[in-house]
Enzyme design. Structure first.
Site, PDB file in Angstrom:
ATOM      1  N   LYS A  22       1.328  -1.201  -0.013  1.00 23.96           N
ATOM      2  CA  LYS A  22      -0.175  -0.117   0.392  1.00 23.96           C
ATOM      3  C   LYS A  22       0.792   1.232   0.088  1.00 23.96           C
ATOM      4  O   LYS A  22       0.491   2.535  -0.453  1.00 23.96           O
ATOM      5  CB  LYS A  22      -0.831  -0.073   1.637  1.00 23.96           C
ATOM      6  CG  LYS A  22      -1.686   1.401   2.005  1.00 23.96           C
ATOM      7  CD  LYS A  22      -2.449   1.095   3.003  1.00 23.96           C
ATOM      8  CE  LYS A  22      -1.572   1.337   4.319  1.00 23.96           C
ATOM      9  NZ  LYS A  22      -1.742   2.955   4.532  1.00 23.96           N
ATOM     10  N   ASN A  23       1.934   1.377   0.772  1.00 20.61           N
ATOM     11  CA  ASN A  23       2.225   2.818   0.862  1.00 20.61           C
ATOM     12  C   ASN A  23       3.678   2.827   0.299  1.00 20.61           C
ATOM     13  O   ASN A  23       4.065   3.559  -0.075  1.00 20.61           O
ATOM     14  CB  ASN A  23       3.604   2.241   2.265  1.00 20.61           C
ATOM     15  CG  ASN A  23       2.271   1.892   3.895  1.00 20.61           C
ATOM     16  OD1 ASN A  23       1.663   2.783   3.533  1.00 20.61           O
ATOM     17  ND2 ASN A  23       3.265   2.444   5.034  1.00 20.61           N
ATOM     18  N   CYS A 116      -5.449   7.969   9.983  1.00 15.39           N
ATOM     19  CA  CYS A 116      -5.769   7.557  10.727  1.00 15.39           C
ATOM     20  C   CYS A 116      -5.197   8.417  11.994  1.00 15.39           C
ATOM     21  O   CYS A 116      -4.451   9.747  12.232  1.00 15.39           O
ATOM     22  CB  CYS A 116      -4.066   6.589  11.333  1.00 15.39           C
ATOM     23  SG  CYS A 116      -4.451   5.153  11.136  1.00 15.39           S
ATOM     24  N   ARG A 121      -0.129  14.747  13.215  1.00 14.07           N
ATOM     25  CA  ARG A 121       0.901  14.650  12.057  1.00 14.07           C
ATOM     26  C   ARG A 121       1.063  15.736  11.586  1.00 14.07           C
ATOM     27  O   ARG A 121       0.104  16.008  10.047  1.00 14.07           O
ATOM     28  CB  ARG A 121      -0.103  13.123  10.988  1.00 14.07           C
ATOM     29  CG  ARG A 121      -0.314  11.852  12.080  1.00 14.07           C
ATOM     30  CD  ARG A 121      -0.905  10.958  11.834  1.00 14.07           C
ATOM     31  NE  ARG A 121       0.378  10.266  10.677  1.00 14.07           N
ATOM     32  CZ  ARG A 121      -0.036   8.956   9.745  1.00 14.07           C
ATOM     33  NH1 ARG A 121      -1.339   9.055   9.679  1.00 14.07           N
ATOM     34  NH2 ARG A 121       0.801   8.649   9.096  1.00 14.07           N
ATOM     35  N   ASP A 303       4.551   0.778  12.036  1.00 12.81           N
ATOM     36  CA  ASP A 303       3.382  -0.010  11.250  1.00 12.81           C
ATOM     37  C   ASP A 303       3.385  -1.397  12.021  1.00 12.81           C
ATOM     38  O   ASP A 303       2.317  -1.716  12.038  1.00 12.81           O
ATOM     39  CB  ASP A 303       3.255  -0.049  10.111  1.00 12.81           C
ATOM     40  CG  ASP A 303       3.416   1.433   9.786  1.00 12.81           C
ATOM     41  OD1 ASP A 303       2.517   2.230  10.233  1.00 12.81           O
ATOM     42  OD2 ASP A 303       3.316   1.852   8.430  1.00 12.81           O
ATOM     43  N   ARG A 395      -8.510  -0.482   5.515  1.00 18.77           N
ATOM     44  CA  ARG A 395      -7.614   0.273   4.659  1.00 18.77           C
ATOM     45  C   ARG A 395      -6.228  -0.412   3.720  1.00 18.77           C
ATOM     46  O   ARG A 395      -5.449  -0.216   3.517  1.00 18.77           O
ATOM     47  CB  ARG A 395      -6.904   1.335   5.340  1.00 18.77           C
ATOM     48  CG  ARG A 395      -8.674   2.622   6.369  1.00 18.77           C
ATOM     49  CD  ARG A 395      -8.049   3.754   6.696  1.00 18.77           C
ATOM     50  NE  ARG A 395      -6.712   4.069   6.211  1.00 18.77           N
ATOM     51  CZ  ARG A 395      -5.606   4.111   6.806  1.00 18.77           C
ATOM     52  NH1 ARG A 395      -6.406   4.804   8.137  1.00 18.77           N
ATOM     53  NH2 ARG A 395      -4.833   5.229   5.869  1.00 18.77           N
TER      54      ARG A 395
HETATM   55  C1  UD1 Z   1       4.440   7.062   6.110  1.00 16.60           C
HETATM   56  C2  UD1 Z   1       3.745   5.502   5.751  1.00 16.60           C
HETATM   57  C3  UD1 Z   1       3.164   5.284   7.343  1.00 16.60           C
HETATM   58  C4  UD1 Z   1       4.295   5.322   8.073  1.00 16.60           C
HETATM   59  C5  UD1 Z   1       4.962   6.108   8.379  1.00 16.60           C
HETATM   60  C6  UD1 Z   1       6.210   6.266   9.121  1.00 16.60           C
HETATM   61  C7  UD1 Z   1       2.622   5.652   3.688  1.00 16.60           C
HETATM   62  C8  UD1 Z   1       1.431   5.973   3.286  1.00 16.60           C
HETATM   63  N1  UD1 Z   1       2.570   5.972   5.300  1.00 16.60           N
HETATM   64  O1  UD1 Z   1       3.703   8.025   6.660  1.00 16.60           O
HETATM   65  O2  UD1 Z   1       2.126   4.263   7.347  1.00 16.60           O
HETATM   66  O3  UD1 Z   1       3.465   4.319   9.986  1.00 16.60           O
HETATM   67  O4  UD1 Z   1       5.222   6.100   7.000  1.00 16.60           O
HETATM   68  O5  UD1 Z   1       6.637   4.649   8.669  1.00 16.60           O
HETATM   69  O6  UD1 Z   1       3.849   6.012   3.103  1.00 16.60           O
HETATM   70  N2  UD1 Z   1       6.234  14.334  10.477  1.00 16.60           N
HETATM   71  C9  UD1 Z   1       6.287  16.315  10.829  1.00 16.60           C
HETATM   72  N3  UD1 Z   1       5.997  17.271   9.885  1.00 16.60           N
HETATM   73  C10 UD1 Z   1       6.367  16.218   8.183  1.00 16.60           C
HETATM   74  C11 UD1 Z   1       6.007  15.077   7.768  1.00 16.60           C
HETATM   75  C12 UD1 Z   1       5.756  14.477   9.096  1.00 16.60           C
HETATM   76  O7  UD1 Z   1       6.332  16.620  11.865  1.00 16.60           O
HETATM   77  O8  UD1 Z   1       5.673  17.424   7.904  1.00 16.60           O
HETATM   78  C13 UD1 Z   1       6.364  13.719  11.564  1.00 16.60           C
HETATM   79  C14 UD1 Z   1       4.755  12.714  11.898  1.00 16.60           C
HETATM   80  O9  UD1 Z   1       4.140  13.843  12.227  1.00 16.60           O
HETATM   81  C15 UD1 Z   1       5.610  12.235  12.349  1.00 16.60           C
HETATM   82  C16 UD1 Z   1       6.935  11.606  11.537  1.00 16.60           C
HETATM   83  O10 UD1 Z   1       7.196  13.167  11.270  1.00 16.60           O
HETATM   84  O11 UD1 Z   1       5.528  11.828  13.511  1.00 16.60           O
HETATM   85  C17 UD1 Z   1       6.895  10.434  10.377  1.00 16.60           C
HETATM   86  O12 UD1 Z   1       5.681  10.666   9.792  1.00 16.60           O
HETATM   87  P1  UD1 Z   1       6.270  10.416   8.992  1.00 16.60           P
HETATM   88  O13 UD1 Z   1       7.418   9.967   8.318  1.00 16.60           O
HETATM   89  O14 UD1 Z   1       6.161  11.504   6.975  1.00 16.60           O
HETATM   90  O15 UD1 Z   1       4.954   9.529   8.088  1.00 16.60           O
HETATM   91  P2  UD1 Z   1       4.035   9.940   6.810  1.00 16.60           P
HETATM   92  O16 UD1 Z   1       4.863   9.843   5.479  1.00 16.60           O
HETATM   93  O17 UD1 Z   1       2.869  10.393   7.368  1.00 16.60           O
END
Ligand code: UD1
Length: 415
Positions: A22-23, A116, A121, A303, A395
């Protein structure tokens, strides 16, 4: 509302083929917007998050058809650059659309994404990266508008290696003028899959999988065909299902090197692991507790924190689980407690005192991976459990009950 009904204490045995990730699929679907024409993706899982991304692409003007696990995306009619709020709210991954839409059309308007409920986030890292590439960004009334006459290659340094922000920056930078370098980039394997896809489209990217990614901007990208990488989180969940039921199963069609943090931990807890080039077999009896800390790749994946926490509730001794990636990612704990688990949460740490067995209960999936964790707990628990709010599980786990049934689990979906 649908629920899963599980009769526990059945040892799982057999082999299971893991489907596409999915990711990896979500950013790659978004990346098809960077060109005009027909791209074909293979091994795309049937999941509601994928359907949500499909709905958004269609609303932007793409034509999408499904043929089994293949998804055919024709982006020649894409003309819109605005994503309505109700679709953005459905899924956090919709933020991925900013990079490609900005890259292709120089303009994008989106509302804040949903997804979620696992703590705040923010998307500040996404925004900063796009600004570095020359986008002017304005936030008002819950919408984010970005515009750029011409994106220009830049040095982007992330304070934290965000997966989504790394992918978004890559997709915005491919059509920028000049070279971009992303430092402290996330190293998750799904980023390598995105790089491979973009390079097949004609991009010039190297370094994905390391903390430095270099992108030489090109003028145009072309449609292509791609097989989505296998889902390492789904694979990890099944390995834990094998362990928690003290079973003997093999997960197939996977890249074992992406699961080392998981298999090493499962071995530490007492499971026996045998790895081949594209499969992992797990055999487990009684397990002991251990300590786990989630980290960016190659650390233990956040995850799989909820699924492995279910396993630790029935492992011998005391375990400590520390969640460093997301706040508020212990929502499964209250539900597991209903099933007889002994867990205490303090901030980002959960202390688990192993119990000999859990007992079936009616529980509700609070989010996607926590839902997976509850199914695993139910597989091991004495008696019958009912898991409500299955839509969270749908999902990200394709046909979970059918796959578990094929391993001998007694699990059915009830309407
Ligand atoms: C992706 C995955 C999700 C996984 C996560 C961490 C997808 C679709 N989803 O989510 O399943 O749990 O990586 O491995 O690929 N953050 C900030 N600012 C930002 C972006 C992120 O502070 O602009 C923080 C988030 O709040 C969180 C952390 O960084 O605490 C990790 O987030 P991130 O690596 O961005 O996860 P996703 O890409 O949302």
């Amino acid at each position: 509302m649908e629920k899963l009904i599980v009769t526990g204490e059945v040892q799982l045995t057999g082999n299971i083929r893991i489907s596409g990730a999915k990711n990896a699929t979500l950013p790659i679907m978004a990346a098809t917007l960077l060109c005009s024409g027909v791209s074909v993706l293979h091994d795309v899982p049937h999941l509601s998050d994928i359907k949500a991304m499909q709905d958004i692409l269609e609303l932007l003007g793409a034509k999408i058809t499904r043929d089994g696990s293949a998804v055919i995306i024709d982006t020649s009619g894409v003309s819109k650059q605005e994503i309505p709020e109700h679709l953005m709210r459905e899924m956090r991954a919709s933020v991925f659309l900013m990079g490609p839409l900005l890259g292709k059309f120089r303009k994008v308007r989106v509302s804040y994404p949903g997804g979620c409920a696992i703590g705040p986030r923010p998307i500040d890292l996404h925004i900063k990266a796009l600004e570095k590439l020359g986008a002017k960004i304005c936030e008002s009334f819950g919408y984010i508008e970005a515009e750029a006459g011409q994106l220009t290659g830049a040095e982007i340094h992330f304070d934290f290696p965000s997966v989504g922000a790394t992918e978004n920056a890559m997709m915005a930078a491919v059509l920028a003028k000049g070279t971009s370098v992303i430092r402290n980039a996330a190293r998750e394997p799904e980023i390598i899959d995105l790089q491979d896809f973009l390079n097949k489209m004609g991009a010039k990217i190297r370094g994905a999988g390391t903390d430095t990614i270099r992108i030489d901007g090109v003028q145009k990208l072309y449609p292509t065909e791609h097989i989505i990488m296998p889902d390492r989180i789904q694979a990890g969940t099944f390995l834990i299902a094998g362990a928690i039921t003290r079973g003997d199963i093999a997960v197939e069609n996977i890249q074992p090197e992406y699961l080392f943090s998981v298999t090493n931990k499962l071995e530490e807890l007492g499971a026996t692991i045998a790895t081949s080039t594209d499969s992992i077999r797990i055999k487990a009896g009684e397990l002991r507790g251990g300590d786990i800390k989630t980290l960016p790749f190659p650390g233990f994946p956040t995850d799989l924190q909820a699924p492995i926490l279910s396993l630790l509730t029935v492992a011998k001794g005391t375990s400590i689980v520390t969640e460093t990636i997301f706040e508020n990612r212990f929502k499964h704990v209250d539900e597991l407690t209903r099933m007889g688990a002994r867990i205490k949460v303090e901030g980002r740490t959960a202390i688990i005192r192993g119990v000999p067995r859990m007992t079936g209960a009616v529980v509700a999936a609070p989010d996607l991976r926590a839902g997976g964790a509850l199914v695993l707990a139910a597989l091991a628990a004495q008696g019958v459990s009912e898991i409500e709010q299955v839509y969270h599980i749908d999902r990200g786990y394709e046909q979970l009950e059918l796959k578990l049934q094929s391993l001998g689990a007694r699990i059915i979906r009830s309407k």
